[in-house]
Enzyme design. Structure first.
Site, PDB file in Angstrom:
ATOM      1  N   LYS A  10      10.334  19.061  58.840  1.00 39.37           N
ATOM      2  CA  LYS A  10      11.156  19.195  60.049  1.00 39.37           C
ATOM      3  C   LYS A  10      10.857  20.507  60.788  1.00 39.37           C
ATOM      4  CE  LYS A  10      14.934  16.267  58.336  1.00 39.37           C
ATOM      5  NZ  LYS A  10      16.404  16.193  58.052  1.00 39.37           N
ATOM      6  N   TYR A  50      16.381   7.725  63.953  1.00 36.78           N
ATOM      7  CA  TYR A  50      17.715   7.978  63.386  1.00 36.78           C
ATOM      8  C   TYR A  50      18.749   6.954  63.868  1.00 36.78           C
ATOM      9  CZ  TYR A  50      16.482  12.446  61.160  1.00 36.78           C
ATOM     10  OH  TYR A  50      15.958  13.418  60.336  1.00 36.78           O
ATOM     11  N   ASN A 113      17.511  20.918  57.091  1.00 40.00           N
ATOM     12  CA  ASN A 113      17.233  20.794  55.659  1.00 40.00           C
ATOM     13  C   ASN A 113      15.774  20.467  55.350  1.00 40.00           C
ATOM     14  OD1 ASN A 113      17.229  18.164  56.478  1.00 40.00           O
ATOM     15  ND2 ASN A 113      18.902  17.483  55.150  1.00 40.00           N
ATOM     16  N   HIS A 116      12.314  15.242  55.706  1.00 41.20           N
ATOM     17  CA  HIS A 116      12.823  13.870  55.753  1.00 41.20           C
ATOM     18  C   HIS A 116      11.949  12.996  54.873  1.00 41.20           C
ATOM     19  CE1 HIS A 116      14.141   9.968  57.298  1.00 41.20           C
ATOM     20  NE2 HIS A 116      12.856   9.643  57.232  1.00 41.20           N
ATOM     21  N   GLU A 127       9.960   3.157  59.528  1.00 45.24           N
ATOM     22  CA  GLU A 127       9.653   4.499  60.015  1.00 45.24           C
ATOM     23  C   GLU A 127       8.142   4.711  60.159  1.00 45.24           C
ATOM     24  OE1 GLU A 127      11.811   7.009  57.278  1.00 45.24           O
ATOM     25  OE2 GLU A 127      13.742   6.227  57.985  1.00 45.24           O
TER      26      GLU A 127
HETATM   27  P1  DAT Z   1      18.709  12.193  54.347  1.00 48.02           P
HETATM   28  O1  DAT Z   1      17.925  13.048  55.328  1.00 48.02           O
HETATM   29  O2  DAT Z   1      18.850  12.873  53.013  1.00 48.02           O
HETATM   30  O3  DAT Z   1      18.208  10.798  54.262  1.00 48.02           O
HETATM   31  P2  DAT Z   1      20.860  11.156  55.997  1.00 48.02           P
HETATM   32  O4  DAT Z   1      19.959  10.036  56.343  1.00 48.02           O
HETATM   33  O5  DAT Z   1      22.244  10.826  55.523  1.00 48.02           O
HETATM   34  O6  DAT Z   1      20.200  12.125  54.914  1.00 48.02           O
HETATM   35  O7  DAT Z   1      21.048  12.114  57.271  1.00 48.02           O
HETATM   36  C1  DAT Z   1      19.957  12.390  58.113  1.00 48.02           C
HETATM   37  C2  DAT Z   1      19.975  13.846  58.477  1.00 48.02           C
HETATM   38  O8  DAT Z   1      21.138  14.118  59.275  1.00 48.02           O
HETATM   39  C3  DAT Z   1      20.115  14.787  57.282  1.00 48.02           C
HETATM   40  O9  DAT Z   1      18.852  15.102  56.731  1.00 48.02           O
HETATM   41  C4  DAT Z   1      20.784  15.988  57.876  1.00 48.02           C
HETATM   42  C5  DAT Z   1      21.645  15.414  58.968  1.00 48.02           C
HETATM   43  N1  DAT Z   1      23.029  15.240  58.517  1.00 48.02           N
HETATM   44  C6  DAT Z   1      23.490  14.368  57.598  1.00 48.02           C
HETATM   45  N2  DAT Z   1      24.811  14.456  57.447  1.00 48.02           N
HETATM   46  C7  DAT Z   1      25.217  15.437  58.309  1.00 48.02           C
HETATM   47  C8  DAT Z   1      26.480  16.023  58.639  1.00 48.02           C
HETATM   48  N3  DAT Z   1      27.614  15.614  58.056  1.00 48.02           N
HETATM   49  N4  DAT Z   1      26.489  17.023  59.564  1.00 48.02           N
HETATM   50  C9  DAT Z   1      25.358  17.434  60.174  1.00 48.02           C
HETATM   51  N5  DAT Z   1      24.141  16.920  59.917  1.00 48.02           N
HETATM   52  C10 DAT Z   1      24.065  15.949  58.996  1.00 48.02           C
HETATM   53 MG    MG Z   2      18.184   9.297  55.667  1.00 48.50          MG
END
Ligand code: DAT
Ligand code: MG
Length: 139
Positions: A10, A50, A113, A116, A127
């Site tokens: 990222k 997303y 974080n 991805h 994707e």
């Molecule tokens: P992952 O990236 O582990 O698959 P995800 O698909 O649930 O996690 O979420 C996508 C991204 O969105 C994640 O890497 C960071 C962001 N994200 C997730 N939950 C969040 C929250 N509660 N507040 C802010 N950003 C968030």
């Molecule tokens: Mg995810």
């Protein structure tokens, strides 16, 4: 089973100069990097990528962040690549990510974080289809 998954370094991590060492972890693990490019994601691609989070309160921030700078996109191939990549990444919230995982070693912030990775075979196919042309994957 040999799988292909979509992994992306990222913008926070590319800005910090971490893309090489993150890529190296996948190579050292034994995976084959069959696709690799540095790009800035378009807003349209980010919203499609997303789409599952469209109704979440953090969606706008997520799209803003992921389009804010260069990303390094990988297609990672190998035995159990989808699940193993997720395990290497660690928990979504870096505060919960174990040391030794990528997020556990490089990140502290939930929004920013570092990495991805596709979470299922369906997500991986979807994707990879968004971000890579078949001709860009060199097996
Ligand atoms: P992952 O990236 O582990 O698959 P995800 O698909 O649930 O996690 O979420 C996508 C991204 O969105 C994640 O890497 C960071 C962001 N994200 C997730 N939950 C969040 C929250 N509660 N507040 C802010 N950003 C968030
Ligand atoms: Mg995810």
């Amino acid at each position: 089973m040999t799988e292909r998954t979509f992994v992306m370094v990222k913008p926070d991590a590319t800005a910090r100069g971490l893309s090489g060492e993150i890529l190296a972890r996948f190579e050292r693990r034994g995976f084959n990097i069959v696709g690799l490019k540095k790009t800035v994601m378009t807003r349209a691609a980010a919203e499609e990528h997303y789409a599952e989070h469209r109704d979440k309160p953090f969606f706008a921030e997520l799209v803003e962040f992921i389009t804010s700078g260069p990303v390094v996109m990988l297609c990672v191939e190998g035995e159990g690549a989808i699940g193993a990549s997720r395990t290497m990444m660690g928990a979504t919230n870096p505060q919960d990510a174990a040391p030794g995982t990528i997020r556990g070693d490089y990140a502290l912030d939930l929004g920013q974080n570092v990495i991805h990775g596709s979470d299922s075979p369906d997500s991986a196919a979807r994707e990879l289809g968004i971000h890579f042309a078949a001709s860009e994957l060199i097996g």
